[in-house]
Scaffold this motif. Structure first.
Motif, PDB file in Angstrom:
ATOM      1  N   ARG A  21      33.070  35.833  36.013  1.00  0.00           N
ATOM      2  CA  ARG A  21      32.500  35.607  37.341  1.00  0.00           C
ATOM      3  C   ARG A  21      31.957  37.033  38.037  1.00  0.00           C
ATOM      4  NH1 ARG A  21      36.750  32.875  40.084  1.00  0.00           N
ATOM      5  NH2 ARG A  21      35.737  31.077  39.102  1.00  0.00           N
ATOM      6  N   CYS A  22      30.788  36.820  38.844  1.00  0.00           N
ATOM      7  CA  CYS A  22      30.140  37.812  39.194  1.00  0.00           C
ATOM      8  C   CYS A  22      30.844  37.835  40.869  1.00  0.00           C
ATOM      9  CB  CYS A  22      28.541  37.416  39.659  1.00  0.00           C
ATOM     10  SG  CYS A  22      27.945  38.714  40.777  1.00  0.00           S
ATOM     11  N   MET A  23      31.403  39.121  40.977  1.00  0.00           N
ATOM     12  CA  MET A  23      32.155  39.342  42.254  1.00  0.00           C
ATOM     13  C   MET A  23      31.327  39.294  43.385  1.00  0.00           C
ATOM     14  SD  MET A  23      35.090  38.863  41.189  1.00  0.00           S
ATOM     15  CE  MET A  23      35.830  39.162  42.623  1.00  0.00           C
ATOM     16  N   SER A  24      29.852  39.586  43.102  1.00  0.00           N
ATOM     17  CA  SER A  24      29.154  39.566  44.388  1.00  0.00           C
ATOM     18  C   SER A  24      28.503  38.461  44.717  1.00  0.00           C
ATOM     19  CB  SER A  24      27.524  40.626  43.835  1.00  0.00           C
ATOM     20  OG  SER A  24      27.844  41.601  43.330  1.00  0.00           O
ATOM     21  N   CYS A  25      28.107  37.458  43.889  1.00  0.00           N
ATOM     22  CA  CYS A  25      27.634  36.177  44.411  1.00  0.00           C
ATOM     23  C   CYS A  25      28.515  35.099  43.981  1.00  0.00           C
ATOM     24  CB  CYS A  25      26.373  35.902  43.843  1.00  0.00           C
ATOM     25  SG  CYS A  25      26.100  35.676  42.105  1.00  0.00           S
ATOM     26  N   GLY A  26      29.509  35.387  43.295  1.00  0.00           N
ATOM     27  CA  GLY A  26      30.475  34.217  42.987  1.00  0.00           C
ATOM     28  C   GLY A  26      30.013  33.342  41.707  1.00  0.00           C
ATOM     29  N   ALA A  27      28.887  33.710  41.160  1.00  0.00           N
ATOM     30  CA  ALA A  27      28.437  32.841  39.962  1.00  0.00           C
ATOM     31  C   ALA A  27      29.285  32.807  38.772  1.00  0.00           C
ATOM     32  CB  ALA A  27      27.033  33.176  39.422  1.00  0.00           C
ATOM     33  N   TYR A  33      27.798  39.530  30.993  1.00  0.00           N
ATOM     34  CA  TYR A  33      26.345  40.243  31.414  1.00  0.00           C
ATOM     35  C   TYR A  33      26.796  41.561  32.057  1.00  0.00           C
ATOM     36  CZ  TYR A  33      24.031  35.624  30.880  1.00  0.00           C
ATOM     37  OH  TYR A  33      23.537  34.727  30.321  1.00  0.00           O
ATOM     38  N   HIS A  34      25.765  42.617  31.890  1.00  0.00           N
ATOM     39  CA  HIS A  34      25.895  43.795  32.409  1.00  0.00           C
ATOM     40  C   HIS A  34      25.514  43.679  33.859  1.00  0.00           C
ATOM     41  CE1 HIS A  34      26.824  46.366  28.998  1.00  0.00           C
ATOM     42  NE2 HIS A  34      25.991  45.391  28.227  1.00  0.00           N
ATOM     43  N   SER A  35      24.556  43.050  34.060  1.00  0.00           N
ATOM     44  CA  SER A  35      24.069  42.718  35.628  1.00  0.00           C
ATOM     45  C   SER A  35      24.043  41.131  35.760  1.00  0.00           C
ATOM     46  CB  SER A  35      22.940  43.335  35.965  1.00  0.00           C
ATOM     47  OG  SER A  35      21.731  43.004  35.163  1.00  0.00           O
ATOM     48  N   ILE A  44      30.888  42.372  37.236  1.00  0.00           N
ATOM     49  CA  ILE A  44      31.221  40.945  36.472  1.00  0.00           C
ATOM     50  C   ILE A  44      32.521  41.144  36.009  1.00  0.00           C
ATOM     51  CG2 ILE A  44      30.405  39.570  34.404  1.00  0.00           C
ATOM     52  CD1 ILE A  44      28.288  39.781  36.688  1.00  0.00           C
ATOM     53  N   ARG A  45      33.544  40.255  36.263  1.00  0.00           N
ATOM     54  CA  ARG A  45      34.762  40.186  35.926  1.00  0.00           C
ATOM     55  C   ARG A  45      35.537  39.145  34.931  1.00  0.00           C
ATOM     56  NH1 ARG A  45      37.956  42.691  41.108  1.00  0.00           N
ATOM     57  NH2 ARG A  45      36.214  44.345  41.648  1.00  0.00           N
ATOM     58  N   LYS A  48      39.853  34.910  34.510  1.00  0.00           N
ATOM     59  CA  LYS A  48      41.348  34.641  34.566  1.00  0.00           C
ATOM     60  C   LYS A  48      41.683  35.643  35.219  1.00  0.00           C
ATOM     61  CE  LYS A  48      41.856  37.337  30.240  1.00  0.00           C
ATOM     62  NZ  LYS A  48      42.446  37.047  28.874  1.00  0.00           N
ATOM     63  N   TRP A  49      41.490  37.017  35.499  1.00  0.00           N
ATOM     64  CA  TRP A  49      41.830  37.741  36.429  1.00  0.00           C
ATOM     65  C   TRP A  49      41.657  37.556  37.970  1.00  0.00           C
ATOM     66  CZ3 TRP A  49      45.679  39.797  33.961  1.00  0.00           C
ATOM     67  CH2 TRP A  49      45.603  40.302  32.697  1.00  0.00           C
ATOM     68  N   VAL A  50      40.707  37.034  38.161  1.00  0.00           N
ATOM     69  CA  VAL A  50      40.131  36.741  39.715  1.00  0.00           C
ATOM     70  C   VAL A  50      40.811  35.568  40.165  1.00  0.00           C
ATOM     71  CG1 VAL A  50      38.231  36.171  40.995  1.00  0.00           C
ATOM     72  CG2 VAL A  50      37.857  37.656  39.013  1.00  0.00           C
ATOM     73  N   ASP A  51      40.959  34.445  39.370  1.00  0.00           N
ATOM     74  CA  ASP A  51      41.734  33.358  39.771  1.00  0.00           C
ATOM     75  C   ASP A  51      43.108  33.314  40.281  1.00  0.00           C
ATOM     76  OD1 ASP A  51      39.445  32.063  39.689  1.00  0.00           O
ATOM     77  OD2 ASP A  51      39.718  31.200  37.740  1.00  0.00           O
TER      78      ASP A  51
END
Length: 52
Positions: A21-27, A33-35, A44-45, A48-51
């Motif tokens: 998941r992208c932490m900037s936009c939530g995609a 990806y690197h970006s 990009i994280r 499973k660690w974000v949820d």
């Protein structure tokens, strides 16, 4: 989604549909990806660690 739900899904052989998941936009992303292809962000994280 709870830990037991995730464990049951993995035991059945199902994989995470969007494990990153992208932490900037939530995609939600299927590969790390690197970006972000959506917003260009670099945070990009693993989902499973974000949820949790």
């Amino acid at each position: 989604m709870g830990v037991l739900d995730r464990a049951a899904r993995l035991a059945r052989g199902d994989s995470e549909p969007h494990p990153y998941r992208c932490m900037s936009c939530g995609a939600d992303l299927s590969v790390q990806y690197h970006s972000c292809p959506e917003c260009g962000g670099y945070d990009i994280r693993a989902a499973k660690w974000v949820d949790e």
